[in-house]
Design a protein around this motif. Structure first.
Motif, mmCIF file in Angstrom:
data_model
loop_
_atom_site.group_PDB
_atom_site.id
_atom_site.type_symbol
_atom_site.label_atom_id
_atom_site.label_comp_id
_atom_site.label_asym_id
_atom_site.label_seq_id
_atom_site.Cartn_x
_atom_site.Cartn_y
_atom_site.Cartn_z
ATOM 1 N N ASP A 228 -26.774 25.990 -11.686
ATOM 2 C CA ASP A 228 -27.756 25.888 -10.518
ATOM 3 C C ASP A 228 -27.929 27.375 -9.939
ATOM 4 O OD1 ASP A 228 -27.677 23.177 -10.811
ATOM 5 O OD2 ASP A 228 -25.987 23.005 -9.211
ATOM 6 N N ILE A 229 -26.952 28.341 -10.040
ATOM 7 C CA ILE A 229 -27.083 29.572 -9.637
ATOM 8 C C ILE A 229 -27.905 30.502 -10.606
ATOM 9 C CG2 ILE A 229 -25.697 31.781 -9.284
ATOM 10 C CD1 ILE A 229 -23.524 29.893 -8.243
ATOM 11 N N GLY A 230 -27.967 30.117 -11.636
ATOM 12 C CA GLY A 230 -28.784 30.797 -12.763
ATOM 13 C C GLY A 230 -29.971 30.264 -12.567
ATOM 14 N N LEU A 231 -30.326 29.196 -12.005
ATOM 15 C CA LEU A 231 -31.619 28.700 -12.109
ATOM 16 C C LEU A 231 -32.361 29.234 -10.780
ATOM 17 C CD1 LEU A 231 -33.941 26.652 -12.795
ATOM 18 C CD2 LEU A 231 -32.884 24.985 -11.426
ATOM 19 N N LEU A 232 -31.350 29.468 -9.532
ATOM 20 C CA LEU A 232 -32.091 29.935 -8.621
ATOM 21 C C LEU A 232 -32.252 31.511 -8.789
ATOM 22 C CD1 LEU A 232 -29.337 28.635 -5.736
ATOM 23 C CD2 LEU A 232 -31.679 28.126 -5.979
ATOM 24 N N LYS A 233 -31.551 32.239 -9.551
ATOM 25 C CA LYS A 233 -32.057 33.545 -9.871
ATOM 26 C C LYS A 233 -33.315 33.747 -10.648
ATOM 27 C CE LYS A 233 -27.251 35.665 -9.595
ATOM 28 N NZ LYS A 233 -26.363 36.555 -10.261
ATOM 29 N N ALA A 234 -33.230 32.534 -11.523
ATOM 30 C CA ALA A 234 -34.600 32.483 -12.526
ATOM 31 C C ALA A 234 -35.964 32.425 -11.476
ATOM 32 C CB ALA A 234 -34.235 31.458 -13.292
ATOM 33 N N ILE A 235 -35.859 31.755 -10.570
ATOM 34 C CA ILE A 235 -37.041 31.431 -9.692
ATOM 35 C C ILE A 235 -37.233 32.631 -8.561
ATOM 36 C CG2 ILE A 235 -37.124 29.055 -10.136
ATOM 37 C CD1 ILE A 235 -35.805 28.461 -7.505
ATOM 38 N N GLY A 236 -36.017 33.651 -8.597
ATOM 39 C CA GLY A 236 -36.565 34.605 -7.492
ATOM 40 C C GLY A 236 -35.387 34.846 -6.624
ATOM 41 N N TYR A 237 -34.495 34.134 -6.440
ATOM 42 C CA TYR A 237 -33.398 34.203 -5.385
ATOM 43 C C TYR A 237 -32.415 35.436 -5.729
ATOM 44 C CZ TYR A 237 -34.183 29.748 -2.803
ATOM 45 O OH TYR A 237 -34.172 28.806 -1.947
ATOM 46 N N LYS A 238 -32.356 36.180 -4.569
ATOM 47 C CA LYS A 238 -31.442 37.211 -4.670
ATOM 48 C C LYS A 238 -30.133 36.898 -4.555
ATOM 49 C CE LYS A 238 -35.041 40.507 -2.824
ATOM 50 N NZ LYS A 238 -35.035 41.387 -1.817
ATOM 51 N N ASN A 239 -29.029 37.820 -5.176
ATOM 52 C CA ASN A 239 -27.694 37.516 -4.860
ATOM 53 C C ASN A 239 -27.238 37.199 -3.253
ATOM 54 O OD1 ASN A 239 -27.011 37.572 -7.600
ATOM 55 N ND2 ASN A 239 -26.635 39.928 -7.435
ATOM 56 N N SER A 240 -27.923 38.073 -2.357
ATOM 57 C CA SER A 240 -27.684 37.987 -0.912
ATOM 58 C C SER A 240 -28.075 36.513 -0.481
ATOM 59 C CB SER A 240 -28.320 39.163 -0.165
ATOM 60 O OG SER A 240 -29.682 39.075 -0.410
ATOM 61 N N GLN A 241 -29.084 36.126 -0.922
ATOM 62 C CA GLN A 241 -29.703 34.890 -0.365
ATOM 63 C C GLN A 241 -28.832 33.704 -0.963
ATOM 64 O OE1 GLN A 241 -33.498 35.222 -2.157
ATOM 65 N NE2 GLN A 241 -34.480 35.133 -0.127
ATOM 66 N N ILE A 242 -28.369 33.720 -2.338
ATOM 67 C CA ILE A 242 -27.304 32.580 -2.890
ATOM 68 C C ILE A 242 -26.174 32.828 -2.297
ATOM 69 C CG2 ILE A 242 -26.211 32.111 -5.198
ATOM 70 C CD1 ILE A 242 -28.569 33.242 -6.718
ATOM 71 N N PHE A 243 -25.499 34.100 -1.797
ATOM 72 C CA PHE A 243 -24.373 34.217 -1.093
ATOM 73 C C PHE A 243 -24.495 33.476 0.225
ATOM 74 C CE2 PHE A 243 -21.692 36.251 2.130
ATOM 75 C CZ PHE A 243 -20.633 36.516 1.105
ATOM 76 N N ALA A 244 -25.673 33.579 0.915
ATOM 77 C CA ALA A 244 -25.724 32.949 2.144
ATOM 78 C C ALA A 244 -25.852 31.498 2.012
ATOM 79 C CB ALA A 244 -27.035 33.336 2.771
ATOM 80 N N CYS A 245 -26.283 30.878 0.940
ATOM 81 C CA CYS A 245 -26.498 29.575 0.949
ATOM 82 C C CYS A 245 -25.225 28.784 0.579
ATOM 83 C CB CYS A 245 -27.558 29.152 -0.411
ATOM 84 S SG CYS A 245 -29.308 29.639 0.099
ATOM 85 N N LEU A 246 -24.373 29.491 -0.380
ATOM 86 C CA LEU A 246 -22.970 28.907 -0.694
ATOM 87 C C LEU A 246 -22.043 29.013 0.515
ATOM 88 C CD1 LEU A 246 -22.429 30.816 -4.150
ATOM 89 C CD2 LEU A 246 -22.994 28.498 -3.861
ATOM 90 N N TYR A 247 -22.373 30.213 1.262
ATOM 91 C CA TYR A 247 -21.435 30.244 2.496
ATOM 92 C C TYR A 247 -21.869 29.121 3.470
ATOM 93 C CZ TYR A 247 -19.249 32.328 6.858
ATOM 94 O OH TYR A 247 -18.614 32.389 7.804
#
Length: 330
Positions: A228-247
C-alpha cells in the motif's frame, strides 16, 4: 472545633478563596467538608457543611470549657513547664478560604487554621483580659518577651536526619520533646519505601510496555502494508504525506482506546466517590479528587498523542526504504 496556628513561614494551600498569608489578622481557612459538631455515631455520615460556601462569612469562636490553657517554660527551671489558665475570650474569625480535606493529610473535618499573627493576637488579648502583666518583672512577662522561653518547632529535611538533629540539639542543652516521628519503627519505613518503589516500578513498566506495544504495532503495520505504501509512492505521495496518513491512522486507534478508557474511568470514579461519600469519615479516604483525576487524564492524553508520534519517527527510516516497486512485490 480544633484551631491550629501556622508556624513561621508555614503555608496552608487552599482549593478556593485566599491563603492565610494574603489575609488580614483574625482570618481562618476551613476544611472543604466542615463539621464543627460532636459526632454521635462514627458509622453514620454526618451532615457536612460545604467549606467553600462559608468563604466571606464570619464565625464566632469561644473555648468550650471556658478556659484557654497555655504551657510555658518556667524561668530558671530548665525543661519544666507550667500551665497558665487564661479566660476564654470570644473572638470572631472571617473565613477567607477552604482547604481540601483528606484523612491522610494534616487536618480534620473540625480543624480550622489561623495565621501565627492571629494566634499571637488571641493569646495577647487573653493575657490582657486575665490580668496578666507582660512586664519583664513578672514570670509571664519574661516568658512573653523572651523567645528562648517559648516552644519552637524544628523542621528536618529528611527522616533519616531526625535522630542526628535531635541528638545535636540535646548536646546543646536544648530541651527537645519526643516527637511521633522518633517512634516510627524502621520496619514501617522500610515497608513504605518498598511499596513506593513497587508502585513506581509498576507505573514505569506499564508505560514502557505500552510504548513497546505501540512501536511493535507501528512496525507490523509498515510490514503488512508495504504494498500500500509502495502504491502511494507510485502515484506521487511524498514520505511526509504518507507519514501524516499513518500517524493520523494511529491516532484514531489510540484515541478510540483513550475515549473508551476515559468513559470507564469516569464511571468507576463517580460510582466509587458516590459510594464512599455516604460512609463515615475514615472511609472518605478512598474518595478520588476530581482535580487530581483531571491531571492524570491530561497526562494520559499527552501519552496517547506523543507516543505514537515517537513511534512513527522510529519507523521513519523503514518507511523511507519502501520503494514504489514494492507495490508489485507483495
Amino acid at each position: 472545633i480544633d484551631i491550629w496556628s501556622l508556624l513561621g513561614d508555614e503555608k496552608r494551600s487552599v482549593i478556593a478563596g485566599k491563603t492565610l498569608d494574603e489575609s488580614p489578622v483574625l482570618s481562618c481557612v476551613v476544611p472543604s467538608d466542615f463539621y464543627p459538631f460532636e459526632v454521635e455515631n462514627e458509622n453514620k455520615k454526618p451532615d457536612y457543611i460545604d467549606g467553600e460556601g462559608l468563604i466571606g462569612e464570619t464565625i464566632t469562636v469561644k473555648a468550650y470549657n471556658d478556659d484557654l490553657m497555655q504551657d510555658y517554660n518556667m524561668v530558671g527551671d530548665f525543661g519544666s513547664t507550667s500551665t497558665l489558665d487564661l479566660p476564654a475570650i470570644e473572638y470572631k474569625l472571617k473565613v477567607v478560604g477552604t482547604y481540601y480535606l483528606s484523612p491522610t493529610e494534616t487536618g480534620y473535618y473540625d480543624s480550622i487554621y489561623i495565621s501565627e499573627e492571629t494566634a499571637t493576637k488571641i493569646l495577647d488579648d487573653a493575657l490582657t483580659k486575665g490580668g496578666y502583666s507582660k512586664d519583664n518583672e513578672t514570670t509571664v512577662g519574661k516568658w512573653w518577651n523572651d523567645l528562648s522561653l517559648r516552644t519552637h518547632y524544628v523542621v528536618v529535611d529528611d527522616f533519616e536526619n531526625i535522630e542526628s538533629v535531635y541528638n545535636a540539639l540535646t548536646d546543646m542543652n536544648v530541651c527537645c520533646a519526643d516527637d511521633s516521628e522518633l517512634g516510627i519503627q524502621d520496619s514501617i519505613v522500610n515497608a513504605s519505601n518498598i511499596f513506593s518503589f513497587a508502585s513506581i516500578f509498576l507505573i514505569i513498566s506499564t508505560v514502557l510496555l505500552s510504548v513497546i506495544m505501540i512501536i511493535q504495532s507501528t512496525a507490523n503495520a509498515l510490514s503488512l502494508r508495504k504494498s500500500d505504501i509502495g502504491l502511494l509512492k507510485a502515484i506521487g505521495y511524498k514520505n511526509s504525506q504518507i507519514f501524516a496518513c499513518l500517524y493520523c491512522e494511529q491516532l484514531r486507534v489510540t484515541f478510540t482506546g483513550f475515549a473508551v478508557g476515559t468513559i470507564i474511568s469516569i464511571i468507576v470514579t463517580a460510582v466509587s466517590n458516590l459510594f464512599f461519600a455516604n460512609r463515615n469519615f475514615i472511609d472518605r479516604l478512598y474518595i478520588i479528587n476530581w482535580g487530581n483525576f483531571g491531571i492524570l487524564l491530561a497526562i494520559s492524553f499527552l501519552i496517547v498523542t506523543i507516543v505514537p508520534l515517537i513511534c512513527q519517527f522510529i519507523a521513519l527510516r523503514k518507511l523511507n526504504k519502501i520503494q514504489p516497486k514494492d507495490a508489485m512485490n507483495e
